[in-house]
Design a protein around this motif. Structure first.
Motif, PDB file in Angstrom:
ATOM      1  N   GLU A 121       3.767  -1.539  -2.368  1.00  0.00           N
ATOM      2  CA  GLU A 121       4.557  -1.494  -1.807  1.00  0.00           C
ATOM      3  C   GLU A 121       5.123  -0.419  -0.950  1.00  0.00           C
ATOM      4  OE1 GLU A 121       6.885  -5.672  -2.475  1.00  0.00           O
ATOM      5  OE2 GLU A 121       4.346  -6.142  -2.944  1.00  0.00           O
ATOM      6  N   PHE A 122       5.858   1.141  -1.225  1.00  0.00           N
ATOM      7  CA  PHE A 122       6.554   1.663  -1.410  1.00  0.00           C
ATOM      8  C   PHE A 122       7.606   2.198  -1.309  1.00  0.00           C
ATOM      9  CE2 PHE A 122       4.314   0.196   2.990  1.00  0.00           C
ATOM     10  CZ  PHE A 122       3.028   1.087   3.442  1.00  0.00           C
ATOM     11  N   GLN A 123       7.428   1.531  -3.045  1.00  0.00           N
ATOM     12  CA  GLN A 123       8.252   2.197  -4.291  1.00  0.00           C
ATOM     13  C   GLN A 123       9.054   3.246  -4.083  1.00  0.00           C
ATOM     14  OE1 GLN A 123      10.037  -0.825  -4.930  1.00  0.00           O
ATOM     15  NE2 GLN A 123       9.121  -1.684  -3.546  1.00  0.00           N
ATOM     16  N   GLU A 124       7.959   4.095  -3.941  1.00  0.00           N
ATOM     17  CA  GLU A 124       8.536   5.963  -4.509  1.00  0.00           C
ATOM     18  C   GLU A 124       9.058   6.592  -3.411  1.00  0.00           C
ATOM     19  OE1 GLU A 124       6.950   7.945  -7.257  1.00  0.00           O
ATOM     20  OE2 GLU A 124       6.819   5.768  -7.938  1.00  0.00           O
ATOM     21  N   ASN A 125      10.006   7.218  -3.732  1.00  0.00           N
ATOM     22  CA  ASN A 125      10.483   8.057  -2.753  1.00  0.00           C
ATOM     23  C   ASN A 125       9.898   8.188  -1.859  1.00  0.00           C
ATOM     24  OD1 ASN A 125      12.706   8.062  -1.031  1.00  0.00           O
ATOM     25  ND2 ASN A 125      13.996  10.684  -2.293  1.00  0.00           N
ATOM     26  N   GLY A 126       9.711   8.511  -0.216  1.00  0.00           N
ATOM     27  CA  GLY A 126       8.638   9.299   0.619  1.00  0.00           C
ATOM     28  C   GLY A 126       7.912   8.470   0.933  1.00  0.00           C
ATOM     29  N   SER A 127       7.241   7.045   0.316  1.00  0.00           N
ATOM     30  CA  SER A 127       5.696   7.025   0.465  1.00  0.00           C
ATOM     31  C   SER A 127       5.795   6.312   1.687  1.00  0.00           C
ATOM     32  CB  SER A 127       5.427   6.379  -0.459  1.00  0.00           C
ATOM     33  OG  SER A 127       6.492   4.873  -1.010  1.00  0.00           O
ATOM     34  N   LEU A 128       6.736   5.863   2.445  1.00  0.00           N
ATOM     35  CA  LEU A 128       6.623   4.968   3.638  1.00  0.00           C
ATOM     36  C   LEU A 128       5.673   6.431   4.444  1.00  0.00           C
ATOM     37  CD1 LEU A 128       6.273   2.639   5.653  1.00  0.00           C
ATOM     38  CD2 LEU A 128       8.812   3.178   6.054  1.00  0.00           C
ATOM     39  N   GLU A 129       6.426   7.448   4.330  1.00  0.00           N
ATOM     40  CA  GLU A 129       6.639   8.906   5.374  1.00  0.00           C
ATOM     41  C   GLU A 129       5.374   8.982   5.260  1.00  0.00           C
ATOM     42  OE1 GLU A 129       8.769   8.454   3.640  1.00  0.00           O
ATOM     43  OE2 GLU A 129      10.629   7.669   5.274  1.00  0.00           O
ATOM     44  N   GLN A 130       4.243   9.274   3.605  1.00  0.00           N
ATOM     45  CA  GLN A 130       3.075   9.541   4.053  1.00  0.00           C
ATOM     46  C   GLN A 130       1.895   8.096   3.928  1.00  0.00           C
ATOM     47  OE1 GLN A 130       2.190  12.429   2.350  1.00  0.00           O
ATOM     48  NE2 GLN A 130       0.013  11.778   1.744  1.00  0.00           N
ATOM     49  N   GLY A 131       3.384   7.090   4.094  1.00  0.00           N
ATOM     50  CA  GLY A 131       1.623   5.969   4.727  1.00  0.00           C
ATOM     51  C   GLY A 131       1.783   5.995   6.382  1.00  0.00           C
ATOM     52  N   LEU A 132       2.736   6.540   7.401  1.00  0.00           N
ATOM     53  CA  LEU A 132       2.757   6.719   8.327  1.00  0.00           C
ATOM     54  C   LEU A 132       1.782   7.379   8.666  1.00  0.00           C
ATOM     55  CD1 LEU A 132       6.625   6.185   9.082  1.00  0.00           C
ATOM     56  CD2 LEU A 132       4.609   4.740   9.746  1.00  0.00           C
ATOM     57  N   LYS A 133       1.452   9.122   7.847  1.00  0.00           N
ATOM     58  CA  LYS A 133       0.963   9.916   7.846  1.00  0.00           C
ATOM     59  C   LYS A 133      -0.656   9.860   8.246  1.00  0.00           C
ATOM     60  CE  LYS A 133       0.454  14.700   6.802  1.00  0.00           C
ATOM     61  NZ  LYS A 133       0.796  15.494   5.005  1.00  0.00           N
ATOM     62  N   LEU A 134      -0.782   9.150   7.259  1.00  0.00           N
ATOM     63  CA  LEU A 134      -1.943   9.397   6.949  1.00  0.00           C
ATOM     64  C   LEU A 134      -2.767   7.361   7.167  1.00  0.00           C
ATOM     65  CD1 LEU A 134      -2.259   8.389   2.971  1.00  0.00           C
ATOM     66  CD2 LEU A 134      -2.698   9.860   3.280  1.00  0.00           C
ATOM     67  N   VAL A 135      -2.273   6.848   8.042  1.00  0.00           N
ATOM     68  CA  VAL A 135      -2.696   6.419   9.339  1.00  0.00           C
ATOM     69  C   VAL A 135      -2.918   6.972  10.364  1.00  0.00           C
ATOM     70  CG1 VAL A 135      -2.033   4.800  10.798  1.00  0.00           C
ATOM     71  CG2 VAL A 135      -1.150   3.930   8.306  1.00  0.00           C
ATOM     72  N   TYR A 136      -2.698   8.011  10.658  1.00  0.00           N
ATOM     73  CA  TYR A 136      -2.820   8.620  11.170  1.00  0.00           C
ATOM     74  C   TYR A 136      -4.367   9.882  11.298  1.00  0.00           C
ATOM     75  CZ  TYR A 136       1.027   8.868  15.328  1.00  0.00           C
ATOM     76  OH  TYR A 136       1.702   8.504  16.066  1.00  0.00           O
ATOM     77  N   GLU A 137      -3.863  10.583  10.133  1.00  0.00           N
ATOM     78  CA  GLU A 137      -4.786  11.191   9.489  1.00  0.00           C
ATOM     79  C   GLU A 137      -6.466  10.750   9.350  1.00  0.00           C
ATOM     80  OE1 GLU A 137      -3.211  13.443   5.969  1.00  0.00           O
ATOM     81  OE2 GLU A 137      -1.909  14.251   7.126  1.00  0.00           O
ATOM     82  N   ALA A 138      -6.109   9.505   9.101  1.00  0.00           N
ATOM     83  CA  ALA A 138      -7.779   8.314   8.448  1.00  0.00           C
ATOM     84  C   ALA A 138      -8.085   8.252  10.064  1.00  0.00           C
ATOM     85  CB  ALA A 138      -6.990   7.073   8.139  1.00  0.00           C
ATOM     86  N   GLY A 139      -7.553   7.580  11.302  1.00  0.00           N
ATOM     87  CA  GLY A 139      -8.176   7.219  12.675  1.00  0.00           C
ATOM     88  C   GLY A 139      -7.518   6.456  12.688  1.00  0.00           C
ATOM     89  N   GLY A 140      -6.969   5.938  12.379  1.00  0.00           N
ATOM     90  CA  GLY A 140      -5.839   4.251  12.283  1.00  0.00           C
ATOM     91  C   GLY A 140      -5.202   4.006  13.691  1.00  0.00           C
TER      92      GLY A 140
END
Length: 183
Positions: A121-140
């Motif tokens: 649930e994006f508890q770590e600092n910066g994890s939401l930004e990392q998640g947004l980046k992964l959506v792009y990188e994984a072709g979402g």
């Protein structure tokens, strides 16, 4: 019926927050209930009030259904591709709140790391930004764009019984308008 469908869509969404086992089928059902059912019912109603045959009424329902699904997929893409100023809310708000939309579902299929971030649930600092980046990188985003175009094509295919003319041209243009929002 549309009000009941909308309520069912809201309930389905609320009950599946941060559920990484959500499927594309579940997403599509929720999107139909929350968005597309209203458009589908409206399009069918127009055919009813115009005295159309039952086949045309069904075609118009399907046109509205697929137009509505395309609209929702595009809306979900914009949550990643537009700025906070354009959206009127923070970018990635759906993902931050646990609403797993189709770009996220597609990306999770290729990124175990994204799934882990969502489960935390994006508890770590910066994890939401990392998640947004992964959506792009994984072709979402690309996969969601393909789905939006597919739904747009299904809407277009539903118009095969509608005679050529300004009314059909307007219905076709609506599909183009919805899809143009992602470019």
């Amino acid at each position: 019926q549309v009000i009941a469908d909308f309520a069912n869509g809201e309930i389905a969404q609320a009950s599946s927050l941060f559920d990484c086992d959500v499927t594309l089928e579940t997403y599509t059902d929720k999107s139909f209930y929350k968005t597309a059912s209203l458009i589908a019912a409206s399009c069918r109603s127009a055919a009813v009030f115009s005295g159309m045959d039952e086949d045309v009424k069904e075609d118009m329902f399907n046109y509205g259904k697929h137009l509505g699904l395309a609209f929702q997929v595009v809306d979900d893409i914009l949550d990643f591709t537009q700025t906070e100023e354009q959206l009127g809310k923070p970018q990635g708000q759906d993902m931050a709140s646990g609403n797993l939309t189709c770009p996220i579902i597609f990306a999770m299929q290729k990124s175990p790391e994204l799934r882990e971030l969502i489960e935390s649930e994006f508890q770590e600092n910066g994890s939401l930004e990392q998640g947004l980046k992964l959506v792009y990188e994984a072709g979402g985003i690309d996969s969601a764009m393909a789905l939006a175009r597919e739904e747009g094509q299904k809407a277009l295919d539903s118009l095969h019984r509608i005679p050529e003319g300004e009314y059909k041209d307007s219905l076709v243009a609506m599909i183009g308008y919805v899809l143009k929002r992602i470019y």
